[in-house]
Design an enzyme around this catalytic site. Sequence first.
Site, PDB file in Angstrom:
ATOM      1  N   ASP B 143      38.046 -13.705  26.581  1.00 24.73           N
ATOM      2  CA  ASP B 143      38.023 -12.240  26.490  1.00 24.73           C
ATOM      3  C   ASP B 143      36.951 -11.845  25.485  1.00 24.73           C
ATOM      4  O   ASP B 143      37.132 -11.992  24.281  1.00 24.73           O
ATOM      5  CB  ASP B 143      39.384 -11.700  26.017  1.00 24.73           C
ATOM      6  CG  ASP B 143      40.481 -11.870  27.071  1.00 24.73           C
ATOM      7  OD1 ASP B 143      40.375 -12.805  27.893  1.00 24.73           O
ATOM      8  OD2 ASP B 143      41.431 -11.068  27.072  1.00 24.73           O
ATOM      9  N   LYS B 206      38.333  -5.282  31.039  1.00 20.48           N
ATOM     10  CA  LYS B 206      39.520  -5.055  30.219  1.00 20.48           C
ATOM     11  C   LYS B 206      39.275  -3.827  29.354  1.00 20.48           C
ATOM     12  O   LYS B 206      38.171  -3.622  28.866  1.00 20.48           O
ATOM     13  CB  LYS B 206      39.746  -6.317  29.366  1.00 20.48           C
ATOM     14  CG  LYS B 206      40.834  -6.227  28.318  1.00 20.48           C
ATOM     15  CD  LYS B 206      41.045  -7.605  27.645  1.00 20.48           C
ATOM     16  CE  LYS B 206      41.898  -7.495  26.398  1.00 20.48           C
ATOM     17  NZ  LYS B 206      42.058  -8.788  25.696  1.00 20.48           N
ATOM     18  N   LYS B 242      42.284  -5.636  33.518  1.00 19.87           N
ATOM     19  CA  LYS B 242      43.287  -5.893  32.482  1.00 19.87           C
ATOM     20  C   LYS B 242      43.369  -4.721  31.507  1.00 19.87           C
ATOM     21  O   LYS B 242      42.552  -4.616  30.604  1.00 19.87           O
ATOM     22  CB  LYS B 242      42.954  -7.186  31.728  1.00 19.87           C
ATOM     23  CG  LYS B 242      43.919  -7.469  30.567  1.00 19.87           C
ATOM     24  CD  LYS B 242      43.624  -8.804  29.892  1.00 19.87           C
ATOM     25  CE  LYS B 242      44.462  -8.969  28.621  1.00 19.87           C
ATOM     26  NZ  LYS B 242      44.157 -10.212  27.895  1.00 19.87           N
TER      27      LYS B 242
END
Lengths: 293, 306
Positions: B143, B206, B242
């Site tokens: 991430d 995300k 996400k």
Amino acid sequence: MSRLEIVKTYKIYIGGQFPRTESGRYYSPVNKDGKVLGNICLSSRKDVRNAVVAARKAIGSWSERAAFNRGQILYRIAEMLEGRKAQFVEELQFQGSSKQAAEAEVNLAIDRIVYYAGWCDKYQAIVSSVNPVASSHFNFSVAEPMGVVGIIVPENSSLIGLVSLVLPVICGGNTVVVLAAENLPLCAVTFAEVLHSSDVPGGVINILTGSTKEMTPTLSTHMDVNALVYGGTDPLELKEIQENAVLNVKRVFAYLTDWTKADAQGLHFISDVQEIKTIWHPIENVGGATSNY
Amino acid sequence: MKKELQQSIEELISASPTIDKVGVEERVARFQTRSIKGDSKLQALKMGLNMIDLTTLEGKDTPGKVQQMCYKAMHLHDELANLPTVAAVCVYPSMVKIAKSALVNSSVKVASVSTAFPSGQAPLSVKLADTTFAVNEGADEIDMVISRGKFLAGEYDYVFDEIAAIKAACGNARLKVILETGELLTLDNVRKASDLAIYAGADFIKTSTGKIQPAATMQVTFTMLLAIKDYFDKTGKMIGMKPAGGISTAKLAIHNLVMVKEVLGNEWLTNQWFRFGASSLANDILMQIRKLETGVYQSSDYFSID
């Protein structure tokens, strides 16, 4: 031109805010002359759930607040109520009390709040103890709030019943979810407005109006409620509450008290909703003649 | 960098549609009116559990905390039968090895934040080293955070190149690109950053680090889902989504699932393509499942600590 009177919307009190019931329902209780008291929120089980969540959220900071400060905050409720006396008297009269009885009830409510405000930093000293034990331990017991307490107020009282049941519970650091008197709900909502303008943090007292029969099962089965105080008179309802309370072994206290009596108050209303924690602290002699302390 | 590429990034950004904020708010409000009850609710709750990236990203994280969270990832609440595991755990690079060994013999993946998370204020070389370290320690997913400062200054090509470079360093690990939408200020910017990340090679986009408010609002997630949809319509390639930060109730999670289904379709309703970055969401969902089974509202006293 005649003026159109603005009728007050009575809303419920959850987490320091005045939402309408999430169900969107209402009921219209009447006084003995057949006049509608108002359109009152008919709270649902989801409102009960939301109120418990709010009360749980508030428990940490309320219970850990200095006892003296809790007393100041309770005293502030009395101050604010004093300033709005006329409104409460009017509402009590509208709900069927005589003027004299209404004034007496509001005065007693204010005095009772001051009474419990005074207890905030004193009950601990009286209910806790240092215990003699046979081993080399300093053994002492202290009172701790039970947590979230559900309160079902008496059906025959609008203000004094609610004040008499709620104040000792929050005095001891608990937070509460209150089911107001179904047919005399006005003072409960106005009392919420008093709380809102005093210094009581949101969530410490949450007040729901509506059908007690409908909300009580949700409140009494709720796993996150630690104790229940029942002010009603119906033995069957009390039995149901006690059975539901078994689920997570909630404490249940039922009081059949005439709250309009000046002496219907006392330390045991505070200490009932306290758990006693006993601590064994390893130590040598504490108080003997040879003690180093 | 080559002039043509720079030009094409300019074109990409200028091709990003502007976002009708009021329209987005209205559409999002409608997702929240869907009533999901009974069996459908149970299905949605279990699906939600299975999409969680159980996250701990604190300075005070210790091996013990990470191990405990990994245990929870595999044993959400053993009293309840037929529960899925969460999708992954999400930790700092220094905790990847610990998480990896704690999760051995399970299908739970290990995601690691990298690129000087959460601020991203480090030179590219440091970010690459950070990423390579996490991948070598065994991270299945990375991430990364984008350089919001550069993005807001209009240096889109810098941001694009950075994402592409990190993607290259990821190897087989899937790359989630954190836009940190709370710092991007407008939905137009969110859309631009989404397009930038997708074209630069993101496997997932995300919303947030969880350190900045507002985080994963439904408006922001909706805007990003539309970017994914437009990309899919154009190229046929799926990109994952996400939302992370602020989704702590089962109700909000279900609203998000409804939104994904209605915007992207059923194909996205697996943890291959949709995740929740959350820490306290799992317990709320578990309490809801238990509530459905018993009819009684639950207390966190009877569930494991987050």
